[in-house]
Design a protein around this motif. Structure first.
Motif, PDB file in Angstrom:
ATOM      1  N   ARG A 157       0.831  -1.209   0.000  1.00  0.00           N
ATOM      2  CA  ARG A 157       0.000   0.000   0.000  1.00  0.00           C
ATOM      3  C   ARG A 157       0.869   1.263   0.000  1.00  0.00           C
ATOM      4  NH1 ARG A 157      -4.421   0.295   4.451  1.00  0.00           N
ATOM      5  NH2 ARG A 157      -5.146   1.958   3.054  1.00  0.00           N
ATOM      6  N   ALA A 158       1.990   1.203   0.721  1.00  0.00           N
ATOM      7  CA  ALA A 158       2.895   2.360   0.761  1.00  0.00           C
ATOM      8  C   ALA A 158       3.501   2.611  -0.620  1.00  0.00           C
ATOM      9  CB  ALA A 158       3.986   2.128   1.791  1.00  0.00           C
ATOM     10  N   ARG A 159       3.837   1.518  -1.340  1.00  0.00           N
ATOM     11  CA  ARG A 159       4.397   1.685  -2.686  1.00  0.00           C
ATOM     12  C   ARG A 159       3.357   2.283  -3.633  1.00  0.00           C
ATOM     13  NH1 ARG A 159       7.709  -2.742  -5.485  1.00  0.00           N
ATOM     14  NH2 ARG A 159       8.585  -0.846  -6.385  1.00  0.00           N
ATOM     15  N   LEU A 160       2.140   1.847  -3.532  1.00  0.00           N
ATOM     16  CA  LEU A 160       1.078   2.426  -4.366  1.00  0.00           C
ATOM     17  C   LEU A 160       0.858   3.899  -4.034  1.00  0.00           C
ATOM     18  CD1 LEU A 160      -1.556  -0.481  -4.330  1.00  0.00           C
ATOM     19  CD2 LEU A 160      -0.135   0.244  -6.255  1.00  0.00           C
ATOM     20  N   ALA A 161       0.941   4.237  -2.730  1.00  0.00           N
ATOM     21  CA  ALA A 161       0.745   5.626  -2.310  1.00  0.00           C
ATOM     22  C   ALA A 161       1.834   6.536  -2.864  1.00  0.00           C
ATOM     23  CB  ALA A 161       0.704   5.716  -0.788  1.00  0.00           C
ATOM     24  N   SER A 162       3.011   5.985  -3.136  1.00  0.00           N
ATOM     25  CA  SER A 162       4.093   6.816  -3.689  1.00  0.00           C
ATOM     26  C   SER A 162       3.794   7.316  -5.093  1.00  0.00           C
ATOM     27  CB  SER A 162       5.403   6.009  -3.693  1.00  0.00           C
ATOM     28  OG  SER A 162       5.355   4.964  -4.668  1.00  0.00           O
ATOM     29  N   LEU A 163       2.777   6.743  -5.745  1.00  0.00           N
ATOM     30  CA  LEU A 163       2.424   7.143  -7.114  1.00  0.00           C
ATOM     31  C   LEU A 163       1.284   8.158  -7.145  1.00  0.00           C
ATOM     32  CD1 LEU A 163       2.475   3.641  -8.881  1.00  0.00           C
ATOM     33  CD2 LEU A 163       4.308   5.355  -8.799  1.00  0.00           C
ATOM     34  N   ARG A 164       0.855   8.654  -5.986  1.00  0.00           N
ATOM     35  CA  ARG A 164      -0.299   9.554  -5.950  1.00  0.00           C
ATOM     36  C   ARG A 164      -0.059  10.877  -6.662  1.00  0.00           C
ATOM     37  NH1 ARG A 164      -2.689   8.592   0.172  1.00  0.00           N
ATOM     38  NH2 ARG A 164      -3.692   6.572  -0.305  1.00  0.00           N
ATOM     39  N   VAL A 165       1.204  11.200  -6.942  1.00  0.00           N
ATOM     40  CA  VAL A 165       1.496  12.402  -7.708  1.00  0.00           C
ATOM     41  C   VAL A 165       0.921  12.284  -9.122  1.00  0.00           C
ATOM     42  CG1 VAL A 165       3.719  11.564  -8.530  1.00  0.00           C
ATOM     43  CG2 VAL A 165       3.305  14.026  -8.363  1.00  0.00           C
ATOM     44  N   TYR A 166       0.647  11.045  -9.548  1.00  0.00           N
ATOM     45  CA  TYR A 166       0.105  10.812 -10.893  1.00  0.00           C
ATOM     46  C   TYR A 166      -1.398  10.492 -10.871  1.00  0.00           C
ATOM     47  CZ  TYR A 166       5.123  10.232 -11.489  1.00  0.00           C
ATOM     48  OH  TYR A 166       6.472  10.435 -11.458  1.00  0.00           O
ATOM     49  N   GLY A 167      -1.954  10.303  -9.670  1.00  0.00           N
ATOM     50  CA  GLY A 167      -3.374  10.019  -9.553  1.00  0.00           C
ATOM     51  C   GLY A 167      -3.719   9.587  -8.153  1.00  0.00           C
TER      52      GLY A 167
END
Length: 572
Positions: free
Chosen positions: A314-324
């Motif tokens: 979940r933390a790795r997915l959260a690192s992509l929030r700059v894109y969505g």
């Protein structure tokens, strides 16, 4: 063509319905009777601004309704727009309506459905051309002057303008793309690097559609795993029984009840309904117990998952929030970024070809612009000559219209030159900007002259003139009537007039009659609208001539005016 106009509680008109036909229809009436309300009503149907002050005193709303007969292909074109807005045509007849509230609200209706008022404006541009003191101001605008010349140019000019506009659109698009590529090379390369980094980061994490939502739900379940297990186990045991055999359960108790009722039903048929109810309840309780057992099994498997592993993902997915904000949005961004990167990386290869293509399109545009200018020069010369004849007949014998084309400049959506219509008021005078030279009365006659000559080339279904004869009389008034009748050979023409010399040329005569408050029983005067027969026409013209509708001299003069006009029109 407008076939019917119905007015309720607009201005001084309480209720009126009038049918119009082809040709020239005139609207007359005494001062203050409300004859301009006919033009006002049409304006409302064509999208004019609503004014609650137009609602008749004492009424809570005003309603205007009109039926327009549409010739082909106008019926097909406007029908598509009406259906797009939710309405429809009745055959080839379009019904428009406008409702004004005394509180300032208004509602527009097209083809039986409420539509935005702007839709009425769109439709009105193709239905009616209105000329009044306000509309004449459009003649002062350069865009309107160019449009008049282009209308007079007919099909040859229209085809040249279409070819030019196609060439302009192609050149403009190509030039804009070329400018975008060449003006910001450093920004483009920076954008390429940015897109590559983003795609690499997304590829490293590689999110799956909906993965973030699924992991969040799983994490929530794991956090409450023991509470969920206990609740589900308690519910299951209550339904189907637990490990202790002596513990009563709902399934057994309902089954006992069902068997008891089954045994007694043979003696009392009224228990049959209870049999069915208990049997259904027994099945449903057993199904619920089975489903809870499955839930406990799944929960046991989920409990074996590694919570640290889940939270790390979940933390790795959260690192992509700059894109969505979500995994789905990140994947959508990835798709857009890949397409943009491909285009930008191919730009270098296509830049040279695009520059060559833009030059070719510029040459084609210049050629189309030259053809368009030649057509406008031809049309300008012819328009000057034709309008000069009309102005001479409209008591402006020394006046000439000068149509000037500016020197070619930068290409625009309508050509490379501006169009300016100037007025030479008398022989020997210098042509001046029509906006600074012409008075209101002169503008009326210039507009009428223009519409007469243009109407023979590019007629619109209906023309409406509101006191175009203001400030003239005598022979000029007769000529205005004659020109309006000529225009009515090609289009329907409605004219509000106070001159008998104009009214005499009418194919139909509409009279607005004012009644006093004592006659109507109202506190304020109320006007009505009626279509006159030949005898009534003569009486109305006599009133307009002499202020007396029973004067034999005035009646004789009125009949002479009508007969003279009819005789001339019969020879056309």
């Amino acid at each position: 063509m407008i076939e019917r106009l119905k007015i309720d509680d607009l201005g001084v008109i309480s209720s009126a319905e009038v049918e119009f036909g082809p040709g020239l229809s005139v609207v007359t009436g005494e001062t203050g009777a409300g004859k301009t309300m006919v033009v006002t009503a049409l304006g409302l149907l064509l999208g004019a601004r609503a004014d609650s002050g137009r609602v008749r005193a004492g009424a809570d709303r005003a309603v205007v309704e009109g039926d327009f007969a549409l010739p082909e292909p106008l019926a097909a074109r406007l029908g598509d727009r009406v259906r797009e807005a939710g309405g429809d045509l009745d055959g080839e007849v379009l019904t428009l309506a406008r409702i004004l509230s005394e509180k300032g609200r208004s509602r527009a209706v097209a083809g039986g459905r409420t539509v935005p008022n702007g839709v009425l404006g769109e439709l009105g541009e193709h239905l009616v051309s209105v000329h009044g003191q306000t509309e004449q101001l459009t003649l002062r605008q350069p865009a309107a002057q160019r449009a008049l010349l282009d209308r007079f140019g007919g099909q040859p000019l229209a085809r040249a303008l279409d070819r030019y506009q196609d060439a302009y659109a192609a050149w403009k698009d190509s030039a804009a793309t070329l400018a975008e590529l060449t003006a910001s090379e450093s920004e483009r390369h920076e954008r390429i690097a940015q897109l590559r980094r983003a795609l690499e980061e997304i590829a490293e994490v590689r999110p799956e559609p909906g993965e973030d939502v699924a992991l969040a739900n799983l994490s929530q379940r794991l956090g409450a795993h023991e509470e969920l297990r206990q609740a589900a186990q308690l519910a299951h045991d209550a339904l189907a029984g637990g490990d202790a055999e002596e513990t009563p359960c709902a399934v057994d108790l309902v089954e006992q009840a069902r068997r008891a009722v089954d045994a007694a039903a043979s003696s009392d048929s009224t228990l049959t309904a209870h049999q069915e109810t208990l049997a259904d309840l027994s099945y449903r309780l057993a199904d619920a117990a089975q489903e809870l057992s499955g839930y406990l099994s799944d929960l046991g498997e989920a409990g074996e998952a590694d919570i640290e592993q889940i939270e790390g993902r979940r933390a790795r997915l959260a690192s992509l929030r700059v894109y969505g904000e979500t995994a789905d949005e990140v994947l959508a961004y990835e798709e857009r970024a890949a397409a943009e990167l491909l285009r930008l990386e191919n730009d270098d290869a296509s830049l040279e070809g695009l520059a060559a293509r833009t030059e070719e399109l510029a040459a084609a545009l210049a050629e189309a612009g030259a053809v368009l200018r030649a057509e406008r020069e031809r049309a300008a010369a012819a328009l000057e000559e034709d309008v000069a004849v009309e102005l001479a007949a409209l008591a402006m014998p020394g006046a000439r219209l000068s149509v000037q084309l500016d020197e070619p400049g930068e290409p625009g959506p309508h050509g490379t030159e501006g169009v300016r219509i100037r007025l030479q008021q008398h022989a020997g005078a210098q042509p001046q900007d029509i906006a600074k030279t012409a008075s209101g009365g002169e503008l009326s006659r210039v507009m009428l002259a223009l519409e007469v000559v243009i109407g023979e080339v590019d007629p619109v279904p209906t023309f409406v003139f509101d006191e175009v004869d203001a400030g003239v009389g005598g022979r000029a008034a007769v000529e205005i009537g004659r020109r309006l009748a000529r225009l009515a050979r090609h289009s329907q023409v409605l004219v509000v007039t106070h001159l008998p010399q104009v009214a005499a040329w009418a194919d139909a005569h509409i009279n607005v009659v004012k009644a006093t408050g004592e006659e109507t029983g109202h506190n304020a005067p109320i006007s009505g609208v009626e279509r006159l027969d030949d005898a009534q026409r003569a009486a109305e013209l006599a009133r307009m001539l002499a202020g007396q509708d029973e004067s034999e001299v005035a009646l004789a003069h009125a009949r002479e005016l009508i007969a003279s006009a009819r005789e001339e029109m019969s020879s056309w």
